[in-house]
Design a protein around this motif. Structure first.
Motif, short mmCIF file in Angstrom:
data_model
loop_
_atom_site.label_atom_id
_atom_site.label_comp_id
_atom_site.label_asym_id
_atom_site.label_seq_id
_atom_site.Cartn_x
_atom_site.Cartn_y
_atom_site.Cartn_z
N PRO A 32 0.81 -1.26 -0.08
CA PRO A 32 -0.01 -0.13 -0.10
C PRO A 32 0.88 1.41 -0.06
N LEU A 33 2.16 0.97 0.13
CA LEU A 33 3.11 2.42 0.24
C LEU A 33 2.91 2.87 -1.07
N GLU A 34 2.72 2.23 -2.17
CA GLU A 34 2.91 2.74 -3.79
C GLU A 34 4.12 3.20 -3.66
N ILE A 35 5.23 2.23 -3.39
CA ILE A 35 6.76 2.89 -4.16
C ILE A 35 6.95 1.66 -5.11
N ASP A 36 8.43 1.87 -5.48
CA ASP A 36 8.83 1.45 -6.75
C ASP A 36 9.58 0.09 -6.40
N GLY A 37 9.88 -0.09 -5.11
CA GLY A 37 10.92 -1.43 -4.92
C GLY A 37 11.00 -1.76 -3.47
N LEU A 38 11.42 -2.89 -3.10
CA LEU A 38 11.61 -3.51 -1.95
C LEU A 38 13.22 -3.79 -1.77
N ALA A 63 3.23 -7.79 -6.93
CA ALA A 63 2.75 -6.57 -6.09
C ALA A 63 3.09 -5.38 -6.65
N GLY A 64 3.54 -5.33 -8.05
CA GLY A 64 3.97 -4.06 -8.80
C GLY A 64 5.13 -3.42 -8.31
N MET A 65 6.08 -4.24 -7.70
CA MET A 65 7.61 -3.59 -7.16
C MET A 65 8.55 -4.44 -7.89
N VAL A 66 9.95 -4.07 -7.84
CA VAL A 66 10.97 -4.75 -8.06
C VAL A 66 11.75 -4.93 -6.55
N ILE A 67 12.90 -5.74 -6.90
CA ILE A 67 13.91 -5.70 -5.79
C ILE A 67 15.21 -5.25 -6.45
N PRO A 68 15.55 -3.93 -6.08
CA PRO A 68 16.55 -3.38 -6.76
C PRO A 68 17.96 -3.35 -6.28
N MET A 69 17.98 -3.93 -4.92
CA MET A 69 19.31 -3.67 -4.33
C MET A 69 19.37 -4.72 -3.21
N MET A 70 20.51 -5.13 -2.73
CA MET A 70 20.87 -6.40 -1.47
C MET A 70 21.46 -5.50 -0.54
N CYS A 71 20.92 -5.70 0.48
CA CYS A 71 21.85 -5.63 1.68
C CYS A 71 22.57 -6.55 2.47
N CYS A 72 23.79 -6.63 2.45
CA CYS A 72 24.73 -7.70 3.27
C CYS A 72 25.94 -7.19 3.60
N ILE A 95 25.91 -11.84 -4.40
CA ILE A 95 25.84 -11.31 -5.73
C ILE A 95 24.99 -12.06 -6.73
N GLU A 96 24.95 -13.52 -6.54
CA GLU A 96 24.28 -14.35 -7.33
C GLU A 96 22.85 -14.35 -6.83
N MET A 97 22.59 -14.34 -5.65
CA MET A 97 21.23 -13.91 -5.07
C MET A 97 20.60 -12.66 -5.76
N THR A 98 21.39 -11.54 -5.66
CA THR A 98 20.84 -10.48 -6.23
C THR A 98 20.36 -10.60 -7.53
N ASP A 99 21.11 -11.26 -8.28
CA ASP A 99 20.90 -11.39 -9.79
C ASP A 99 19.77 -12.27 -10.05
N VAL A 100 19.42 -13.43 -9.15
CA VAL A 100 18.10 -14.25 -9.17
C VAL A 100 16.94 -13.40 -8.95
N LEU A 101 17.23 -12.52 -7.93
CA LEU A 101 15.97 -11.71 -7.52
C LEU A 101 15.67 -10.47 -8.25
N GLY A 102 16.82 -10.47 -9.28
CA GLY A 102 16.26 -9.19 -10.39
C GLY A 102 17.02 -7.93 -9.90
N GLY A 103 17.90 -7.73 -8.95
CA GLY A 103 18.41 -6.69 -8.63
C GLY A 103 19.79 -6.06 -9.42
N LYS A 104 20.19 -5.09 -9.19
CA LYS A 104 21.23 -4.39 -9.79
C LYS A 104 22.25 -4.00 -8.90
N TYR A 105 22.02 -3.85 -7.60
CA TYR A 105 23.00 -3.52 -6.61
C TYR A 105 23.13 -4.27 -5.59
N CYS A 106 24.34 -4.60 -5.29
CA CYS A 106 24.64 -5.41 -4.07
C CYS A 106 25.72 -4.64 -3.29
N ARG A 107 25.53 -4.63 -1.76
CA ARG A 107 26.31 -3.97 -0.88
C ARG A 107 27.49 -4.63 -0.65
#
Length: 295
Positions: A32-38, A63-72, A95-107
């Motif tokens: 319901p936050l109507e944001i672009d990603g998690l 849910a209308g969002m993407v997973i752009p970045m990974m925190c590790c 890094i592999e996890m980020t890729d599978v989830l569709g993300g482009k940024y990994c901390r």
């Protein structure tokens, strides 16, 4: 124009330690936050099963969002080579996890500021480990983002590159198209420093951002700076707050980011006082992004 994501700051214990919340519940709360990603966290308990990774991507995208970045939180500043190699292998898995989830940024991080480390030794250890991870990240189209961090929840010592002088020296030592900075203005307060001083040093390297805020429960920022390393005052003096209501100057931050052409992800680390607070932080950031990027 920057896009907005959210991180489940209020639910880390539930998602990562006791399992009292499932990822699906967090996604449902955030929709319901109507944001672009998690923004994702590598330590979510349910992420231990690799077979579930594609399903989580579908869940978020449905849910209308993407997973752009990974925190590790890799720890690259240990003198033992075998220890560092294990951390490198963990980072590659993230890094592999980020890729599978569709993300482009990994901390990435530097590691712990162990008492025996000199500054030059710590920088060299962290630099070598990060550079060993970069070819794999590049092969998957992932950018490694180093954060001006405070301290991982499970570390004994604070972040090696917590201070501006060390952070900027480390960042300046690595030159690769798949490497950049995840800027967190609030973390500079924990180092007893000014968020804008750091931003002006690294703004052209910033590729993602954490949006949070802090406020002083008592005393002054000078009191905080006078405490050892600044970080000692974290629990006592500093408290999380609603974005836009604390000590960060978001007008100055966004003015500088707009100047350097930033148009990537801003992930909110907020909501420790409930989803209503997180919703207000989202509204504040949407308004500010429109103000600075739609003109």
């Amino acid at each position: 124009m920057p896009k907005i994501a959210a991180f489940p700051k209020a639910f880390m214990q539930a998602l990562c330690k006791d399992g009292s919340m499932k990822i699906a519940e967090w996604v449902k709360l955030a929709t319901p936050l109507e944001i672009d990603g998690l923004e994702w966290y590598a330590g979510f308990l349910e992420m231990e099963n690799e077979k579930k990774w594609p399903g989580f991507r579908r869940m978020v995208e449905d849910a209308g969002m993407v997973i752009p970045m990974m925190c590790c939180s890799p720890d690259f500043t240990h003198r033992d080579k075998a220890f560092r190699q294990k951390e490198i292998e963990k980072q590659k898995r993230w890094i592999e996890m980020t890729d599978v989830l569709g993300g482009k940024y990994c901390r990435v991080l530097s590691g712990q500021y162990r008492p025996e480390l000199s500054i030059d030794e710590g920088i060299n250890l962290a630099k070598d480990c990060i550079e060993e991870c970069l070819p794999y990240a590049q092969s998957l189209g992932i950018t490694l983002i180093i954060e001006n961090h405070y301290k991982d929840d499970f570390w004994e010592y604070p972040e090696f590159a917590q201070k501006r002088a060390i952070f900027t020296k480390l960042v300046g030592s690595i030159h690769h198209p798949n490497f950049g900075v995840n800027y967190d203005p609030s973390n500079t307060f924990l180092a007893g420093e000014d968020p804008l001083d750091l931003l002006y040093d690294v703004s052209e390297r910033v590729v993602t951002m954490h949006a949070s805020d802090r406020f002083l429960k008592y005393g002054t920022i000078e009191d905080l700076r006078n405490e050892e390393g600044g970080a000692v005052g974290y629990a006592a003096r500093l408290s999380h707050g609603e974005v836009g209501k604390g000590m960060n100057d978001y007008d100055a931050i966004f003015t500088e980011l707009k100047r350097v052409g930033f148009d990537s992800w801003i992930s909110i680390e907020d909501g420790v006082d409930g989803m209503d607070q997180l919703a207000r932080s989202v509204a504040f950031l949407k308004k500010k992004v429109a103000q600075y990027w739609q003109n």
